[in-house]
Scaffold this motif. Structure first.
Motif, mmCIF file in Angstrom:
data_model
loop_
_atom_site.group_PDB
_atom_site.id
_atom_site.type_symbol
_atom_site.label_atom_id
_atom_site.label_comp_id
_atom_site.label_asym_id
_atom_site.label_seq_id
_atom_site.Cartn_x
_atom_site.Cartn_y
_atom_site.Cartn_z
ATOM 1 N N ASP A 242 0.831 -1.272 -0.086
ATOM 2 C CA ASP A 242 -0.033 -0.005 -0.203
ATOM 3 C C ASP A 242 0.758 1.291 0.031
ATOM 4 O O ASP A 242 0.287 2.189 -0.741
ATOM 5 C CB ASP A 242 -0.848 -0.082 1.024
ATOM 6 C CG ASP A 242 -2.104 -0.847 1.098
ATOM 7 O OD1 ASP A 242 -2.261 -1.288 -0.076
ATOM 8 O OD2 ASP A 242 -2.921 -0.954 2.092
ATOM 9 N N LEU A 243 2.036 1.288 0.714
ATOM 10 C CA LEU A 243 2.801 2.417 0.669
ATOM 11 C C LEU A 243 3.306 2.985 -0.522
ATOM 12 O O LEU A 243 3.304 4.125 -1.020
ATOM 13 C CB LEU A 243 3.892 2.139 1.659
ATOM 14 C CG LEU A 243 3.522 2.053 3.262
ATOM 15 C CD1 LEU A 243 4.736 1.728 3.887
ATOM 16 C CD2 LEU A 243 2.706 3.184 3.849
ATOM 17 N N MET A 244 3.680 1.601 -1.311
ATOM 18 C CA MET A 244 4.212 2.249 -2.840
ATOM 19 C C MET A 244 3.260 2.618 -3.527
ATOM 20 O O MET A 244 3.265 3.535 -4.561
ATOM 21 C CB MET A 244 4.913 0.818 -3.277
ATOM 22 C CG MET A 244 6.106 0.438 -2.719
ATOM 23 S SD MET A 244 6.995 -0.874 -3.532
ATOM 24 C CE MET A 244 7.429 -0.106 -5.243
ATOM 25 N N ALA A 245 1.926 1.973 -3.482
ATOM 26 C CA ALA A 245 0.828 2.200 -4.182
ATOM 27 C C ALA A 245 0.467 3.839 -4.007
ATOM 28 O O ALA A 245 0.233 4.514 -5.024
ATOM 29 C CB ALA A 245 -0.451 1.519 -3.839
ATOM 30 N N LEU A 246 0.467 4.184 -2.736
ATOM 31 C CA LEU A 246 0.100 5.648 -2.513
ATOM 32 C C LEU A 246 1.171 6.385 -2.923
ATOM 33 O O LEU A 246 0.856 7.655 -3.451
ATOM 34 C CB LEU A 246 -0.001 5.765 -0.932
ATOM 35 C CG LEU A 246 -1.098 5.314 -0.233
ATOM 36 C CD1 LEU A 246 -0.949 5.431 1.232
ATOM 37 C CD2 LEU A 246 -2.356 5.598 -0.758
ATOM 38 N N GLY A 247 2.477 6.040 -3.105
ATOM 39 C CA GLY A 247 3.522 6.790 -3.432
ATOM 40 C C GLY A 247 3.384 7.183 -5.068
ATOM 41 O O GLY A 247 3.298 8.148 -5.753
ATOM 42 N N ILE A 248 2.749 5.828 -5.627
ATOM 43 C CA ILE A 248 2.694 5.915 -7.202
ATOM 44 C C ILE A 248 1.300 7.010 -7.483
ATOM 45 O O ILE A 248 1.529 7.767 -8.555
ATOM 46 C CB ILE A 248 2.352 4.462 -7.762
ATOM 47 C CG1 ILE A 248 3.552 3.651 -7.616
ATOM 48 C CG2 ILE A 248 2.036 4.548 -9.154
ATOM 49 C CD1 ILE A 248 3.278 2.256 -7.960
#
Length: 345
Positions: A242-248
């Protein structure tokens, strides 16, 4: 600093597990090897812990001390895992010692070596070291791995393939035929496991898959991957967590890309952050709280087992995953159910 069992093993020229058995189960060690280990311990002044896992009638004689090792306590998914494990451990008479490796295999190795003689068992979540190395470092100390399989010890893993299958099927129905996968750390077993699964599933579903290079499993890592995701031409992306998804999402928005109008985004873990993001984040729910409870139960069984009983084959507990649909995913531009139906003919 007091000498450790690791120091003894290095001085005697044996593995850490062999050195451990010399003090916990000396009958399993050859006479010459045992003499060499004892001599090394005497030379450096090492004193073995008395009754580290003493039992009577198969039950612990005191509250067990358990080390829980995670790569990043700042990640909400590991925080939920630790919270559940600690709460359940209290009912199992387990005192939890929490350590954070910051995703470093060297630090992971050092921590296990330092705690080896101080704790009664280990729960290692999403380790960066190979499973065999961890088992070797732990020696005869009970061990449970989470998010890593092993033929040497018990483990708890989520069914990542099924969650990814649900995600790809959902995207395919919405007209997405070109999907990217944003990878996490190259040291992550979970990342490689998901890559293998999604490659197989994409081929079965006739979906063009674009693998985006490794990044830190953080919001910053996702932001760094955003430009590559956009440049790939994919209409949807599944991020390692999720953290990477929010960054994307943040990075793509900064580039003028609308979510989900131009790009659909799916995370993995379904952390509380998914529900407060704008737009809210579609994510694959991974039951890490349940993994915390299961790992404590499995370790408890090992700690309370009769030392004289026959060895039991290590087992793997697989936990279900579930796609949770929110606002960050939608159909490709111009998609209609009728058009989708015609394309399948």
């Amino acid at each position: 600093m007091n000498p450790t069992l690791t120091d003894v093993a290095q001085r005697a020229g044996v593995s850490l597990s062999t050195a451990s058995r010399a003090f916990s189960d000396p009958d399993r060690i050859g006479r010459d090897t045992l003499r060499r280990i004892v001599t090394a311990a005497e030379e450096i002044g090492y004193v073995a812990s008395a009754g580290r896992r003493s039992r009577a009638g198969g039950l612990p004689t005191r509250s067990a001390t358990v080390a829980i090792i995670v790569p990043d306590i700042g990640n909400p998914v590991f925080a939920s895992f630790v919270k559940a494990a600690q709460a359940h451990g209290w009912n199992r008479r387990q005192t939890v010692v929490l350590t954070d490796t910051d995703g470093s295999p060297d630090r992971e190795r050092e921590i296990i070596g330092e705690l080896h003689e101080r704790v009664d068992g280990f729960i290692v979540c999403s380790p960066r070291l190979p499973a065999h190395d961890i088992a070797e470092l732990c020696g005869d100390t009970p061990l449970v791995l989470v998010n890593r399989t092993s033929d040497e010890t018990n483990s708890v893993v989520p069914d990542a393939a099924d969650g990814l299958r649900q995600a790809l099927e959902y995207l395919r129905v919405l007209g997405h035929e070109h999907v990217a996968y944003a990878q996490g750390s190259p040291l992550s077993w979970s990342n490689q496991n998901r890559v293998d699964a999604i490659q197989h599933l994409a081929e079965q579903s006739d979906i063009e898959l674009e693998l985006i290079g490794w990044q830190a499993e953080t919001v910053a890592g996702g932001q760094a991957a955003a430009a590559s995701v956009v440049a790939s031409g994919a209409t949807a992306v599944i991020a390692h967590n999720d953290l990477m998804a929010l960054g994307i999402m943040a990075g793509a928005t900064a580039l003028g890309i609308e979510v989900p109008g131009d790009l659909s985004i799916i995370g993995v873990d379904d952390t509380p952050l998914a529900e407060v993001a704008r737009p809210t984040l579609t994510s694959i729910q991974v039951p890490m709280s349940r993994a915390g409870v299961m790992s404590v139960d499995m370790l408890h069984q090992q700690l309370t087992a009769d030392l004289g009983q026959s060895a039991v084959e290590p087992r793997v507990v697989t936990l279900p995953t579930q796609l949770v649909v929110r606002q960050s995913t939608g159909p490709v531009a111009g998609w209609t159910p009728a058009r989708r139906e015609r394309s399948d003919r």
